[in-house]
Write a protein that holds these residues in place. Sequence first.
Motif, PDB file in Angstrom:
ATOM      1  N   ARG B  60       0.830  -1.210   0.000  1.00 51.85           N
ATOM      2  CA  ARG B  60       0.000   0.000   0.000  1.00 51.85           C
ATOM      3  C   ARG B  60       0.864   1.259   0.000  1.00 51.85           C
ATOM      4  O   ARG B  60       0.561   2.233  -0.691  1.00 51.85           O
ATOM      5  CB  ARG B  60      -0.923  -0.001   1.222  1.00 51.85           C
ATOM      6  CG  ARG B  60      -2.122  -0.916   0.998  1.00 51.85           C
ATOM      7  CD  ARG B  60      -2.927  -1.136   2.253  1.00 51.85           C
ATOM      8  NE  ARG B  60      -3.453   0.097   2.830  1.00 51.85           N
ATOM      9  CZ  ARG B  60      -4.252   0.136   3.901  1.00 51.85           C
ATOM     10  NH1 ARG B  60      -4.592  -0.991   4.487  1.00 51.85           N
ATOM     11  NH2 ARG B  60      -4.694   1.261   4.374  1.00 51.85           N
ATOM     12  N   ALA B  61       1.967   1.226   0.758  1.00 48.26           N
ATOM     13  CA  ALA B  61       2.855   2.390   0.801  1.00 48.26           C
ATOM     14  C   ALA B  61       3.514   2.620  -0.555  1.00 48.26           C
ATOM     15  O   ALA B  61       3.648   3.755  -1.016  1.00 48.26           O
ATOM     16  CB  ALA B  61       3.923   2.189   1.876  1.00 48.26           C
ATOM     17  N   GLU B  62       3.889   1.522  -1.198  1.00 45.50           N
ATOM     18  CA  GLU B  62       4.500   1.620  -2.540  1.00 45.50           C
ATOM     19  C   GLU B  62       3.507   2.228  -3.531  1.00 45.50           C
ATOM     20  O   GLU B  62       3.851   3.117  -4.307  1.00 45.50           O
ATOM     21  CB  GLU B  62       4.908   0.232  -3.035  1.00 45.50           C
ATOM     22  CG  GLU B  62       6.214  -0.272  -2.460  1.00 45.50           C
ATOM     23  CD  GLU B  62       7.417   0.308  -3.182  1.00 45.50           C
ATOM     24  OE1 GLU B  62       7.615  -0.012  -4.357  1.00 45.50           O
ATOM     25  OE2 GLU B  62       8.153   1.091  -2.557  1.00 45.50           O
ATOM     26  N   ALA B  63       2.260   1.716  -3.481  1.00 46.01           N
ATOM     27  CA  ALA B  63       1.230   2.203  -4.404  1.00 46.01           C
ATOM     28  C   ALA B  63       0.975   3.687  -4.165  1.00 46.01           C
ATOM     29  O   ALA B  63       0.847   4.474  -5.109  1.00 46.01           O
ATOM     30  CB  ALA B  63      -0.051   1.389  -4.204  1.00 46.01           C
ATOM     31  N   LYS B  64       0.939   4.080  -2.881  1.00 48.63           N
ATOM     32  CA  LYS B  64       0.691   5.481  -2.536  1.00 48.63           C
ATOM     33  C   LYS B  64       1.827   6.358  -3.053  1.00 48.63           C
ATOM     34  O   LYS B  64       1.601   7.422  -3.634  1.00 48.63           O
ATOM     35  CB  LYS B  64       0.582   5.597  -1.015  1.00 48.63           C
ATOM     36  CG  LYS B  64      -0.023   6.898  -0.541  1.00 48.63           C
ATOM     37  CD  LYS B  64      -0.111   6.906   0.976  1.00 48.63           C
ATOM     38  CE  LYS B  64      -0.311   8.336   1.474  1.00 48.63           C
ATOM     39  NZ  LYS B  64      -0.088   8.447   2.913  1.00 48.63           N
ATOM     40  N   ALA B  65       3.063   5.884  -2.849  1.00 43.08           N
ATOM     41  CA  ALA B  65       4.232   6.663  -3.293  1.00 43.08           C
ATOM     42  C   ALA B  65       4.222   6.816  -4.804  1.00 43.08           C
ATOM     43  O   ALA B  65       4.524   7.891  -5.336  1.00 43.08           O
ATOM     44  CB  ALA B  65       5.517   5.969  -2.835  1.00 43.08           C
ATOM     45  N   SER B  67       1.549   6.767  -6.818  1.00 41.19           N
ATOM     46  CA  SER B  67       0.497   7.689  -7.266  1.00 41.19           C
ATOM     47  C   SER B  67       0.891   9.133  -6.959  1.00 41.19           C
ATOM     48  O   SER B  67       0.587  10.045  -7.732  1.00 41.19           O
ATOM     49  CB  SER B  67      -0.853   7.330  -6.633  1.00 41.19           C
ATOM     50  OG  SER B  67      -0.852   7.714  -5.285  1.00 41.19           O
ATOM     51  N   GLU B  68       1.592   9.356  -5.847  1.00 43.48           N
ATOM     52  CA  GLU B  68       2.063  10.715  -5.536  1.00 43.48           C
ATOM     53  C   GLU B  68       3.070  11.197  -6.564  1.00 43.48           C
ATOM     54  O   GLU B  68       3.067  12.355  -6.977  1.00 43.48           O
ATOM     55  CB  GLU B  68       2.686  10.746  -4.138  1.00 43.48           C
ATOM     56  CG  GLU B  68       1.640  10.871  -3.036  1.00 43.48           C
ATOM     57  CD  GLU B  68       2.250  10.778  -1.651  1.00 43.48           C
ATOM     58  OE1 GLU B  68       3.479  10.692  -1.535  1.00 43.48           O
ATOM     59  OE2 GLU B  68       1.462  10.769  -0.678  1.00 43.48           O
ATOM     60  N   MET B  69       3.944  10.260  -6.989  1.00 50.27           N
ATOM     61  CA  MET B  69       4.944  10.585  -8.030  1.00 50.27           C
ATOM     62  C   MET B  69       4.247  10.973  -9.325  1.00 50.27           C
ATOM     63  O   MET B  69       4.612  11.936  -9.994  1.00 50.27           O
ATOM     64  CB  MET B  69       5.851   9.377  -8.297  1.00 50.27           C
ATOM     65  CG  MET B  69       6.861   9.122  -7.203  1.00 50.27           C
ATOM     66  SD  MET B  69       8.345  10.091  -7.416  1.00 50.27           S
ATOM     67  CE  MET B  69       9.169   9.153  -8.669  1.00 50.27           C
ATOM     68  N   LYS B  70       3.184  10.203  -9.682  1.00 52.48           N
ATOM     69  CA  LYS B  70       2.450  10.475 -10.918  1.00 52.48           C
ATOM     70  C   LYS B  70       1.798  11.846 -10.867  1.00 52.48           C
ATOM     71  O   LYS B  70       1.825  12.606 -11.827  1.00 52.48           O
ATOM     72  CB  LYS B  70       1.365   9.399 -11.121  1.00 52.48           C
ATOM     73  CG  LYS B  70       1.795   8.264 -12.030  1.00 52.48           C
ATOM     74  CD  LYS B  70       0.627   7.346 -12.283  1.00 52.48           C
ATOM     75  CE  LYS B  70       1.112   6.105 -13.002  1.00 52.48           C
ATOM     76  NZ  LYS B  70       0.032   5.112 -13.113  1.00 52.48           N
ATOM     77  N   ASN B  71       1.189  12.147  -9.693  1.00 58.14           N
ATOM     78  CA  ASN B  71       0.515  13.436  -9.537  1.00 58.14           C
ATOM     79  C   ASN B  71       1.488  14.603  -9.619  1.00 58.14           C
ATOM     80  O   ASN B  71       1.135  15.687 -10.059  1.00 58.14           O
ATOM     81  CB  ASN B  71      -0.227  13.486  -8.199  1.00 58.14           C
ATOM     82  CG  ASN B  71      -1.403  12.532  -8.194  1.00 58.14           C
ATOM     83  OD1 ASN B  71      -1.884  12.127  -9.256  1.00 58.14           O
ATOM     84  ND2 ASN B  71      -1.848  12.157  -7.010  1.00 58.14           N
ATOM     85  N   LYS B  72       2.719  14.364  -9.163  1.00 63.02           N
ATOM     86  CA  LYS B  72       3.712  15.441  -9.181  1.00 63.02           C
ATOM     87  C   LYS B  72       4.215  15.748 -10.587  1.00 63.02           C
ATOM     88  O   LYS B  72       4.502  16.886 -10.916  1.00 63.02           O
ATOM     89  CB  LYS B  72       4.916  15.053  -8.296  1.00 63.02           C
ATOM     90  CG  LYS B  72       4.772  15.486  -6.853  1.00 63.02           C
ATOM     91  CD  LYS B  72       6.044  15.149  -6.096  1.00 63.02           C
ATOM     92  CE  LYS B  72       5.837  15.350  -4.597  1.00 63.02           C
ATOM     93  NZ  LYS B  72       6.998  14.885  -3.834  1.00 63.02           N
ATOM     94  N   LYS B  73       4.303  14.699 -11.412  1.00 59.64           N
ATOM     95  CA  LYS B  73       4.963  14.834 -12.726  1.00 59.64           C
ATOM     96  C   LYS B  73       4.367  15.930 -13.616  1.00 59.64           C
ATOM     97  O   LYS B  73       5.110  16.773 -14.114  1.00 59.64           O
ATOM     98  CB  LYS B  73       4.979  13.486 -13.450  1.00 59.64           C
ATOM     99  CG  LYS B  73       6.250  12.710 -13.142  1.00 59.64           C
ATOM    100  CD  LYS B  73       6.323  11.442 -13.938  1.00 59.64           C
ATOM    101  CE  LYS B  73       7.575  10.676 -13.509  1.00 59.64           C
ATOM    102  NZ  LYS B  73       7.603   9.336 -14.088  1.00 59.64           N
ATOM    103  N   PRO B  74       3.050  15.967 -13.817  1.00 61.59           N
ATOM    104  CA  PRO B  74       2.546  17.005 -14.723  1.00 61.59           C
ATOM    105  C   PRO B  74       2.665  18.378 -14.067  1.00 61.59           C
ATOM    106  O   PRO B  74       2.953  19.321 -14.704  1.00 61.59           O
ATOM    107  CB  PRO B  74       1.097  16.640 -14.955  1.00 61.59           C
ATOM    108  CG  PRO B  74       0.719  15.752 -13.833  1.00 61.59           C
ATOM    109  CD  PRO B  74       1.954  15.121 -13.333  1.00 61.59           C
TER     110      PRO B  74
END
Lengths: 596, 74
Positions: B60-65, B67-74
């Motif tokens: 779950r922590a990996e998945a959260k990290a 998705s946070e990375m994805k949100n940061k990219k754009p």
Amino acid sequence: MVINTLLAAAAATPRSGAIIHLHGIDWAILAVYLLFVVGIGIITGRGSKTSEDFFLSGRSLPAWITGLAFISANLGALEVMGMSQQGYEYGMMTANYYWIGAIPAIVFMGIAMMPFFYGSKVRSVPEFLKKRYNEGARFINAFTFAVFTPAISGISMYALAVVMQDFLGWHFAPSVWVSAVVVLVYTFMGGLTASIYNEVLQFFLIVLGIAPMTIIALIANHGWAHFKKWIATHQLPFLTPDQVAAAAAKPGTAAHQMPATQWMHTFHNTLTQNNPMHITWPGIVLGLGFVLSFSYWCTNFLVVQRALAAKDMNSAQRTPLLAAFPKMIFPFIVILPGLLALPLLPHLFPGNTTVNGHLIPATESFNNVMPLMMARYYPAGLLGLGLTALMASFMSGMAGNVTAFNTVFTYDLYAVFIKPNATDQHYLWVGRIMTIVGIIISVGFAYVVRGQSGIMGYTQTIFGVVNAPLIAVFLLGMFATFTTPAGGLWGLLVGTATSVTLWVIRSYPGLPLWHHYNNNTTGAFWGAVWAFCAGAGATIVVSLFTKKKKDEELVGLVYQLTPKPPQDANLPWWKKPIVLGVLALVLTLIINLLFW
Amino acid sequence: MMDLRLPIGIFFVLVGLIMVGYGVVSPHDIPNITEKVNINLYWGIVLLVFGAPMTIFGWRAEAKAKSEMKNKKP
């Protein structure tokens, strides 16, 4: 000294055939473990782009990871086997190595010393000595550490290979090379992060692989109450037939036994030497609990490095503090099986003992009580887990040594005396090369020891002796403003010289000098106390006559000159170092009282 | 950086499964004691009880990290 008897026995005794035969399932568990440790090395290796990533994990790890690695790096295979051996030989008195000889120092390290190690942004312990004192102090500390660390690792490698040879029938060379290559792969690729990540995996594996032994030994003893009944009706230590015959031949000669109930206590009868270890309480408290323990847990870079990898000051402080809690229950995992083995495997003696005129082999001595108990009570499957745990404990110790060695060599010797001002990528490259060199030296030393077994006892003892008085110079550096660079340097030199001289005196009973004790443990404890006094005395006296550094140079290094960091009022109680430290000390006190 | 709970959890789930499977298929009691205890089965379950939550929390922590990375990219 704990380990020396084990090593000497391993070397002195003839080899016998394998007494443990592994099944497919045991090999499968071992294979899964090797796959995972190498995999973790490969994955973490992708993140090592700068020297700080490689040597200090980019100072980015959470406290629970660095805390468990803090224990695991210290938890070599010899520690696991040596402690169970002492559980058999001395009983719960052995727990003093944890409850007096580790926890107070670990708590002090977290609360009082870590703010200076982490806050000063040093990359190693020798670098702290350079900043607080001078280049000479750094060199002495870095040089001794770099010389001895791979050698100690090689000794551990040799001893494990001998156990594998004795119990599993494995050949020496494959045992040494397979474990060396595995450790090399993951430390070379992932540096400190790979080492720390694997140390955490290894910590859980050691606990879950060896803890069943305590449970099984209790079942085999028909419970704790039944075991205590056995203890109440026996005398220890067991006497060899030769000792019984000698006592019978000379009426009136006391056989050196005492009630086995002594084996259940940590401090009972320590006003006199009439206890299993033949030591008195001042030696335990001052020698082990203060000087030796504080010198190891508060100044040895092998353990300090784990805390330096933490992501912030609070995590760095909590690294040793969180480690204190599992550390205090470790005696129940590693010492208790040895103690519980007394009724189950009675009449085991040290490996270099003669019984009926024959030197007993290692596989029948209490030096190997842990693998002996595994051979007797672990079925296929659990046996694979237990042996993998022993392998893991060896690898965590070795990787810890190698990662500390490559850092000290690169930062404190190479970057200072060989090639200063090189690029970061150059030092990263040197670090990787030194990882290989460190492992090659370890393997080489394992072979040297194999050919000349006397070397290993000396190497371990000398390293212990050299390190014994270090805490004097660190305490006077961190908590006194008047100490000078020359004072620190002379404190190190005089403290170490005193420690080594006292050890030489103790080693030659013929020398007509006062520093003789009737056993090695007492001698080592008091030798450390006197060396501490000499080191502290030299630091103080020389400091009174030499020039000190300017106050502004000592900010962040000395307590009185360092502004207190603002307390974060929002920290939950379980993240406050002082709360954790007090809790650890109170729990340790309770456990001590339970086994008093 | 990988969440360390994930590989540790997967490791103990794998070893736990191996031991439970072996304990079921080929029951071995603890040798040299009178009590009958299929230790591989029981200890395998202990490993699973330790490894499964580690795997779930780590995953779950990996998945959260991620998705946070994805949100940061754009």
